[in-house]
Write a protein that holds these residues in place. Structure first.
Motif, PDB file in Angstrom:
ATOM      1  N   PHE A 374      11.961   7.405  -9.043  1.00  0.00           N
ATOM      2  CA  PHE A 374      12.082   7.653 -10.476  1.00  0.00           C
ATOM      3  C   PHE A 374      11.016   8.612 -10.995  1.00  0.00           C
ATOM      4  CE2 PHE A 374      14.423   3.744  -9.908  1.00  0.00           C
ATOM      5  CZ  PHE A 374      15.474   3.855 -10.810  1.00  0.00           C
ATOM      6  N   GLY A 375      10.148   9.087 -10.167  1.00  0.00           N
ATOM      7  CA  GLY A 375       9.090   9.981 -10.619  1.00  0.00           C
ATOM      8  C   GLY A 375       7.817   9.751  -9.817  1.00  0.00           C
ATOM      9  N   GLN A 376       6.780  10.538 -10.099  1.00  0.00           N
ATOM     10  CA  GLN A 376       5.579  10.541  -9.276  1.00  0.00           C
ATOM     11  C   GLN A 376       4.869   9.190  -9.256  1.00  0.00           C
ATOM     12  OE1 GLN A 376       3.030  13.855 -10.094  1.00  0.00           O
ATOM     13  NE2 GLN A 376       1.443  13.210  -8.663  1.00  0.00           N
ATOM     14  N   LYS A 377       4.616   8.590 -10.429  1.00  0.00           N
ATOM     15  CA  LYS A 377       3.904   7.313 -10.477  1.00  0.00           C
ATOM     16  C   LYS A 377       4.748   6.201  -9.843  1.00  0.00           C
ATOM     17  CE  LYS A 377       1.098   8.134 -14.626  1.00  0.00           C
ATOM     18  NZ  LYS A 377       0.802   7.677 -16.017  1.00  0.00           N
ATOM     19  N   GLU A 378       6.034   6.201 -10.196  1.00  0.00           N
ATOM     20  CA  GLU A 378       6.924   5.176  -9.653  1.00  0.00           C
ATOM     21  C   GLU A 378       7.063   5.315  -8.124  1.00  0.00           C
ATOM     22  OE1 GLU A 378       7.547   7.187 -12.101  1.00  0.00           O
ATOM     23  OE2 GLU A 378       8.256   6.096 -13.878  1.00  0.00           O
ATOM     24  N   ALA A 379       7.110   6.564  -7.652  1.00  0.00           N
ATOM     25  CA  ALA A 379       7.245   6.809  -6.212  1.00  0.00           C
ATOM     26  C   ALA A 379       6.035   6.298  -5.449  1.00  0.00           C
ATOM     27  CB  ALA A 379       7.448   8.299  -5.941  1.00  0.00           C
ATOM     28  N   LEU A 380       4.837   6.449  -6.038  1.00  0.00           N
ATOM     29  CA  LEU A 380       3.630   5.974  -5.365  1.00  0.00           C
ATOM     30  C   LEU A 380       3.669   4.453  -5.228  1.00  0.00           C
ATOM     31  CD1 LEU A 380       0.894   6.515  -4.117  1.00  0.00           C
ATOM     32  CD2 LEU A 380      -0.117   6.435  -6.434  1.00  0.00           C
ATOM     33  N   ALA A 381       4.100   3.768  -6.285  1.00  0.00           N
ATOM     34  CA  ALA A 381       4.213   2.308  -6.228  1.00  0.00           C
ATOM     35  C   ALA A 381       5.297   1.901  -5.230  1.00  0.00           C
ATOM     36  CB  ALA A 381       4.538   1.756  -7.622  1.00  0.00           C
ATOM     37  N   SER A 382       6.404   2.654  -5.209  1.00  0.00           N
ATOM     38  CA  SER A 382       7.485   2.360  -4.264  1.00  0.00           C
ATOM     39  C   SER A 382       7.032   2.567  -2.831  1.00  0.00           C
ATOM     40  CB  SER A 382       8.689   3.254  -4.563  1.00  0.00           C
ATOM     41  OG  SER A 382       9.246   2.954  -5.828  1.00  0.00           O
ATOM     42  N   LEU A 383       6.213   3.592  -2.620  1.00  0.00           N
ATOM     43  CA  LEU A 383       5.723   3.861  -1.267  1.00  0.00           C
ATOM     44  C   LEU A 383       4.836   2.723  -0.773  1.00  0.00           C
ATOM     45  CD1 LEU A 383       5.629   5.822   1.101  1.00  0.00           C
ATOM     46  CD2 LEU A 383       3.699   6.974  -0.007  1.00  0.00           C
ATOM     47  N   LYS A 384       4.026   2.174  -1.683  1.00  0.00           N
ATOM     48  CA  LYS A 384       3.200   1.025  -1.310  1.00  0.00           C
ATOM     49  C   LYS A 384       4.093  -0.161  -0.925  1.00  0.00           C
ATOM     50  CE  LYS A 384      -0.820   2.143  -4.209  1.00  0.00           C
ATOM     51  NZ  LYS A 384      -1.647   1.711  -5.377  1.00  0.00           N
ATOM     52  N   LEU A 385       5.166  -0.366  -1.706  1.00  0.00           N
ATOM     53  CA  LEU A 385       6.091  -1.460  -1.419  1.00  0.00           C
ATOM     54  C   LEU A 385       6.800  -1.236  -0.083  1.00  0.00           C
ATOM     55  CD1 LEU A 385       7.600  -4.029  -2.210  1.00  0.00           C
ATOM     56  CD2 LEU A 385       9.177  -2.612  -3.560  1.00  0.00           C
ATOM     57  N   VAL A 386       7.240  -0.007   0.164  1.00  0.00           N
ATOM     58  CA  VAL A 386       7.909   0.328   1.427  1.00  0.00           C
ATOM     59  C   VAL A 386       6.973   0.085   2.606  1.00  0.00           C
ATOM     60  CG1 VAL A 386       8.727   2.286   2.812  1.00  0.00           C
ATOM     61  CG2 VAL A 386       9.611   1.932   0.501  1.00  0.00           C
ATOM     62  N   THR A 387       5.703   0.430   2.425  1.00  0.00           N
ATOM     63  CA  THR A 387       4.720   0.226   3.506  1.00  0.00           C
ATOM     64  C   THR A 387       4.601  -1.255   3.854  1.00  0.00           C
ATOM     65  OG1 THR A 387       3.477   2.176   2.790  1.00  0.00           O
ATOM     66  CG2 THR A 387       2.326   0.592   4.198  1.00  0.00           C
ATOM     67  N   VAL A 388       4.572  -2.108   2.830  1.00  0.00           N
ATOM     68  CA  VAL A 388       4.504  -3.557   3.051  1.00  0.00           C
ATOM     69  C   VAL A 388       5.763  -4.037   3.782  1.00  0.00           C
ATOM     70  CG1 VAL A 388       4.461  -5.806   1.925  1.00  0.00           C
ATOM     71  CG2 VAL A 388       2.978  -3.973   1.079  1.00  0.00           C
ATOM     72  N   LEU A 389       6.921  -3.582   3.312  1.00  0.00           N
ATOM     73  CA  LEU A 389       8.188  -3.998   3.924  1.00  0.00           C
ATOM     74  C   LEU A 389       8.268  -3.573   5.386  1.00  0.00           C
ATOM     75  CD1 LEU A 389      10.660  -3.183   0.989  1.00  0.00           C
ATOM     76  CD2 LEU A 389       9.961  -5.454   1.786  1.00  0.00           C
ATOM     77  N   ARG A 390       7.831  -2.363   5.680  1.00  0.00           N
ATOM     78  CA  ARG A 390       7.867  -1.872   7.066  1.00  0.00           C
ATOM     79  C   ARG A 390       6.993  -2.730   7.974  1.00  0.00           C
ATOM     80  NH1 ARG A 390       7.354   4.571   5.527  1.00  0.00           N
ATOM     81  NH2 ARG A 390       9.607   4.997   5.301  1.00  0.00           N
ATOM     82  N   LYS A 391       5.826  -3.129   7.468  1.00  0.00           N
ATOM     83  CA  LYS A 391       4.935  -3.981   8.274  1.00  0.00           C
ATOM     84  C   LYS A 391       5.565  -5.340   8.546  1.00  0.00           C
ATOM     85  CE  LYS A 391       0.559  -1.847   6.892  1.00  0.00           C
ATOM     86  NZ  LYS A 391      -0.722  -2.023   6.150  1.00  0.00           N
ATOM     87  N   LYS A 392       6.508  -5.741   7.693  1.00  0.00           N
ATOM     88  CA  LYS A 392       7.189  -7.022   7.880  1.00  0.00           C
ATOM     89  C   LYS A 392       8.478  -6.869   8.687  1.00  0.00           C
ATOM     90  CE  LYS A 392       5.260  -9.091   3.702  1.00  0.00           C
ATOM     91  NZ  LYS A 392       4.484 -10.128   4.421  1.00  0.00           N
ATOM     92  N   GLY A 393       8.692  -5.661   9.226  1.00  0.00           N
ATOM     93  CA  GLY A 393       9.837  -5.430  10.103  1.00  0.00           C
ATOM     94  C   GLY A 393      11.118  -5.063   9.394  1.00  0.00           C
ATOM     95  N   VAL A 394      11.042  -4.758   8.103  1.00  0.00           N
ATOM     96  CA  VAL A 394      12.231  -4.369   7.343  1.00  0.00           C
ATOM     97  C   VAL A 394      12.418  -2.856   7.464  1.00  0.00           C
ATOM     98  CG1 VAL A 394      13.347  -4.340   5.080  1.00  0.00           C
ATOM     99  CG2 VAL A 394      11.873  -6.264   5.721  1.00  0.00           C
TER     100      VAL A 394
END
Length: 458
Positions: A374-394
């Motif tokens: 949705f934009g630069q700030k939202e993307a940064l927060a989403s990237l943090k969330l994606v990083t967490v999900l990836r570490k959990k095997g998602v």
């Protein structure tokens, strides 16, 4: 004008979806190999020509892809040989290596070279591409994967029984029910050649017989005559061309035909032992049948021979084959090491599973979750969330640019992504994210602290 790109006939490009499906077959097969105690090895894509040539019969040798020597290879050919235009004479001077035709002969070479490092009986599996200069057609390619399982260092017929069980286990796990494992014995074929008076023409006899399902009875007889097998001999072999009947019928017919051949009776005894043992231990979904016309024209088979056909109603050549080879390592100097092995025709198995719609839907899933951007700030927060999900095997990804949301949803649909995460300005302010289930359209909101709850719901 740029030249239109192309690839060689008999080869293919593979899409991500096709590779996912192929890996499903690989993984299922590997799991069963390991369950049965087989160990993986790999050999080079190309071998010295002398390793391969002469091991597959005259027809097989013609299908081997030869590799030209590097440098000015033609200068090493003398004028007389060059002017003769005799490819057989020229080839050894300009090519010393060839792409492997199968995995069995390289495996025999491997065993001889590494014999002091191996524990016998040695059980190996190997999944690698091979190349054959064959005429491309449905289910037949010039580059394709083979998948082999072999045991060397044991002449026990229990190995043949185990390999039949292995075939059954793999096809059952793939939900490919109703395959037929056809079996014969080269000693039986040698015995038949002996009793009909064609003992010295065994290879020609078996190569022609192996084509029965392709060129028919008349075609086989014509080829046998052309190879020097007499009409009287062909007439004595007439029972081979008759309807085969049940396994018991065929055993009885062979017993009568081979009563004057010690080698033939030995092959019949081996065949009967395998059939009786399988009848005791049982099979999950495959059918085991005797086929007295099965010859598999490769020269190195000496005992049991196998060929696997797809379920009835599927138009496809063999999807597997193999056999016993008592003398194969002997050609490389290691005597008295018996071996037996089978091969899975992975590319043909793929086509059969596709035709019967047997691939699980989950196989084609490349992502569990896509976060929209949705934009630069939202993307940064989403990237943090994606990083967490990836570490959990998602399996997770973030759409890389702020394209229109409609375009991002279309991307998720095209990739069959089951869940899309929406993390916009409102979610940033409330430390939350919204998950949309693409199939049902249902949306659920989670706090950032509830990531584990979301993961468990997947």
């Amino acid at each position: 004008m740029a030249q239109k790109p192309s690839i060689p006939k008999g080869t293919r490009d593979f899409t991500p979806s096709e590779i996912a499906k192929r890996n499903y077959i690989f993984d299922t097969t590997k799991k069963n190999f390991q369950t049965y105690g087989f160990q993986p090895i790999e050999t080079p894509s190309f071998e010295n020509s002398e390793t391969l040539l002469g091991k597959y019969g005259e027809e097989g040798d013609r299908l081997i892809f030869k590799i030209l020597n590097s440098g000015d290879f033609i200068s090493k050919v003398d004028d007389d040989t060059y002017s003769s235009k005799n490819s057989t004479a020229i080839a050894p001077k300009i090519t010393e290596k060839a792409l492997r035709y199968d995995l069995t002969v390289p495996f025999a070479r491997y065993v001889v070279m590494h014999q002091n490092e191996l524990d016998f009986p040695f059980k190996r599996y190997q999944i690698q591409p091979v190349w054959r200069a064959d005429r491309p057609q449905k289910g037949r390619f010039r580059e394709f994967f083979q998948c082999d399982a072999d045991v060397v260092g044991s002449d026990s017929l229990l190995q043949e029984v185990e390999l039949i069980q292995l075939y059954d286990a793999v096809f059952s796990d793939l939900k490919l029910e109703g395959v037929t494992i056809k079996m014969n014995n080269r000693k039986i074929l040698a015995g038949i050649a002996e009793v009909i008076g064609a003992k010295d023409l065994l290879v020609d006899f078996t190569v022609a017989l192996d084509k029965l399902d392709k060129i028919g009875e008349d075609g086989v007889k014509k080829e046998m005559l052309a190879k020097g097998i007499s009409e009287a001999a062909i007439e004595k072999a007439a029972p081979l061309f008759e309807p085969q009947g049940s396994n018991v019928d065929q055993l009885n017919r062979l017993e009568a035909l081979l009563q004057d051949s010690e080698e033939g009776k030995k092959g019949l005894e081996e065949l009967r032992f395998i059939m009786e043992t399988i009848s005791v231990v049982g099979l999950q979904s495959a059918k085991l049948g005797i086929d007295v016309t099965l010859a598999r024209g490769l020269n190195y088979y000496t005992g049991a021979i196998f060929e696997v056909s797809a379920p009835e109603g599927v138009s496809m050549g063999s999807i597997g084959g193999g056999g016993r080879y008592d003398d194969l390592t002997g050609i490389f100097g290691l005597r008295d090491v018996s071996g037996v092995g089978i091969s899975f025709g992975l590319d043909r198995i793929y086509l059969v599973l596709e035709e019967l719609n047997l691939f699980p839907q989950s196989v084609d899933k490349s992502l569990d979750v896509l976060c929209l951007n949705f934009g630069q700030k939202e993307a940064l927060a989403s990237l943090k969330l994606v990083t967490v999900l990836r570490k959990k095997g998602v399996l997770s990804d973030l759409y890389p640019s702020g394209a229109k949301i409609q375009k991002q949803f279309k991307y998720a649909n095209n990739r069959n992504v089951p869940y899309v995460i929406l993390l916009g300005t409102e979610e940033l302010n409330t430390n939350s994210f919204v998950v949309k289930h693409m199939e049902s359209g249902k949306q659920t909101t989670y706090a950032f602290s509830e990531v584990d709850t979301f993961v468990k719901s997947l």
